[in-house]
Design a protein around this motif. Structure first.
Motif, PDB file in Angstrom:
ATOM      1  N   PRO A   1       1.086   5.440   0.128  1.00  0.00           N
ATOM      2  CA  PRO A   1       0.066   6.626   0.241  1.00  0.00           C
ATOM      3  C   PRO A   1       0.173   7.375  -0.885  1.00  0.00           C
ATOM      4  CG  PRO A   1       2.384   6.570   1.436  1.00  0.00           C
ATOM      5  CD  PRO A   1       2.195   5.446   1.153  1.00  0.00           C
TER       6      PRO A   1
ATOM      7  N   TYR B   1      -4.513   5.960  -0.446  1.00  0.00           N
ATOM      8  CA  TYR B   1      -3.542   5.019  -0.444  1.00  0.00           C
ATOM      9  C   TYR B   1      -3.890   4.272  -1.984  1.00  0.00           C
ATOM     10  CZ  TYR B   1      -1.999   4.866   4.357  1.00  0.00           C
ATOM     11  OH  TYR B   1      -1.447   5.077   5.412  1.00  0.00           O
TER      12      TYR B   1
ATOM     13  N   ARG C   1      -6.787   9.167   4.670  1.00  0.00           N
ATOM     14  CA  ARG C   1      -5.720   9.229   3.969  1.00  0.00           C
ATOM     15  C   ARG C   1      -5.766   8.303   2.650  1.00  0.00           C
ATOM     16  NH1 ARG C   1       0.671   8.070   5.821  1.00  0.00           N
ATOM     17  NH2 ARG C   1       1.549   9.446   4.299  1.00  0.00           N
TER      18      ARG C   1
ATOM     19  N   GLN D   1      -6.927   2.471  -5.948  1.00  0.00           N
ATOM     20  CA  GLN D   1      -6.669   3.570  -4.876  1.00  0.00           C
ATOM     21  C   GLN D   1      -7.865   3.777  -4.178  1.00  0.00           C
ATOM     22  OE1 GLN D   1      -5.036   7.062  -7.093  1.00  0.00           O
ATOM     23  NE2 GLN D   1      -7.159   8.012  -6.678  1.00  0.00           N
TER      24      GLN D   1
ATOM     25  N   MET E   1       0.853  -1.260   0.094  1.00  0.00           N
ATOM     26  CA  MET E   1       0.129   0.103   0.076  1.00  0.00           C
ATOM     27  C   MET E   1       0.843   1.321  -0.085  1.00  0.00           C
ATOM     28  SD  MET E   1      -3.219  -1.063   0.074  1.00  0.00           S
ATOM     29  CE  MET E   1      -4.178   0.220   0.675  1.00  0.00           C
TER      30      MET E   1
ATOM     31  N   LYS F   1      -5.294   3.028   7.081  1.00  0.00           N
ATOM     32  CA  LYS F   1      -4.653   2.119   5.970  1.00  0.00           C
ATOM     33  C   LYS F   1      -5.442   0.880   5.699  1.00  0.00           C
ATOM     34  CE  LYS F   1      -0.252  -0.112   4.931  1.00  0.00           C
ATOM     35  NZ  LYS F   1       1.164  -0.265   5.466  1.00  0.00           N
TER      36      LYS F   1
END
Length: 308
Positions: free
Chosen positions: A198, A213, A211, A224, A196, A246
């Motif tokens: 970022p 990823y 966030r 993504q 993964m 995540k």
């Protein structure tokens, strides 16, 4: 009596002489060893009769006469070849450096020189790089939809999820725990074959962190998604919330690979909830408020709820 003995002795001596005369002498042995004894006998008889070797040509074939010359030529050629080989060995030994200097040259070889292609030659290809090396994965879509995965990999990714692996949240949303997504990816691509990346910084809000990823497989962009996780406003929980963010992005990216895709199928959701879950009344242990929540059949409610 004495006369008979002398006669027998004389006869024995004559017999021995006859046997010795029949035995070939040293000269005859050499003639026989050449394999040309018959030809030699014919030539000798011819010369004895005609007293001229030139008149004895018919007594031997041309090959028999030329054979000694051929043997002599072969012997000369072998001698010349041996001399040439010996000369080559002498020249090689003379040009070879001493053992100590030769060993030193191996320990301290000359520095390599740069290769210069001849005029008009195409340039040398670049050295092969690992898939995805040198790519900025914060913005790149390298490898997107370039080639499908092998059938055996696709079978692992799209394998139906066992009912016992599926969980349900109190609000009725069914899901697959994130660790099981990771196990499926490891089974399909191997540990280290996926990751993964970022696509931006961690955004910290009042109650939530998010966030974005990208899911990468073997140096290729796959999907993504923006992950999110609840955050309770203290600095100690940022790391935990970031990890949850995540994992949430991972589960969303796996939809593009077909992993647990049935969990977004309305018909599957209704059938699963009907067969494997139920709604029960519970009480919040702190506020004492009562409400209906979803649980799997046979499971007790988890904290902060208890059966009412």
């Amino acid at each position: 009596m004495g006369g008979d003995t002398s006669k027998e002795a004389a006869d024995a001596a004559a017999e021995r002489q006859r046997v010795e005369d029949d035995e070939p002498d040293e000269w005859d042995k050499r003639i026989f060893s050449t394999g040309c004894a018959d030809e030699n006998m014919k030539m000798t008889d011819c010369y004895f009769e005609k007293k001229d070797w030139r008149q004895c040509k018919d007594e031997a074939s041309g090959d028999d006469i030329q054979q000694p010359a051929k043997a002599k030529a072969n012997t000369s050629a072998k001698f010349n070849t041996a001399n040439s080989l010996q000369a080559l060995r002498d020249n090689t030994a003379a040009s070879k450096p001493p053992t100590s200097a030769y060993a030193a040259s191996q320990l301290d070889p000359l520095p390599p020189t740069a290769y210069t292609p001849p005029p008009g030659a195409p340039p040398l290809p670049d050295a092969p790089k690992a898939p995805g090396a040198g790519i900025d994965w914060s913005s790149s879509f390298h490898g997107l939809s370039t080639i499908p995965f092998a059938p055996e990999v696709a079978a692992v990714l799209m394998k139906p999820i066992p009912f016992e692996d599926v969980e349900i949240k109190p609000d009725g949303i069914i899901y697959l725990p994130e660790i099981k997504y990771r196990r499926i990816l490891n089974q399909a691509f191997g540990p280290g074959g996926w990751g993964m990346a970022p696509r931006g910084d961690l955004a910290v809000g009042e109650r939530v962190v998010t966030r974005e990823y990208a899911l990468l497989v073997h140096g290729r962009f796959i999907a993504q998604a923006r992950g999110e996780c609840q955050f309770f406003g203290n600095d100690d929980g940022i790391a935990t919330a970031g990890e949850g963010c995540k994992s949430n992005a991972l589960m969303r990216c796996c939809k593009d690979l077909g992993i647990a895709s049935e969990l977004w199928d309305p018909r599957y959701i209704r059938d699963f909830k009907k067969k494997y879950t139920s709604e029960i009344w519970v009480e919040h242990v702190t506020t004492k408020k009562k409400r209906l929540i979803w649980v799997r059949k046979g499971d007790d409610p988890t904290y902060p709820y208890k059966k009412s």
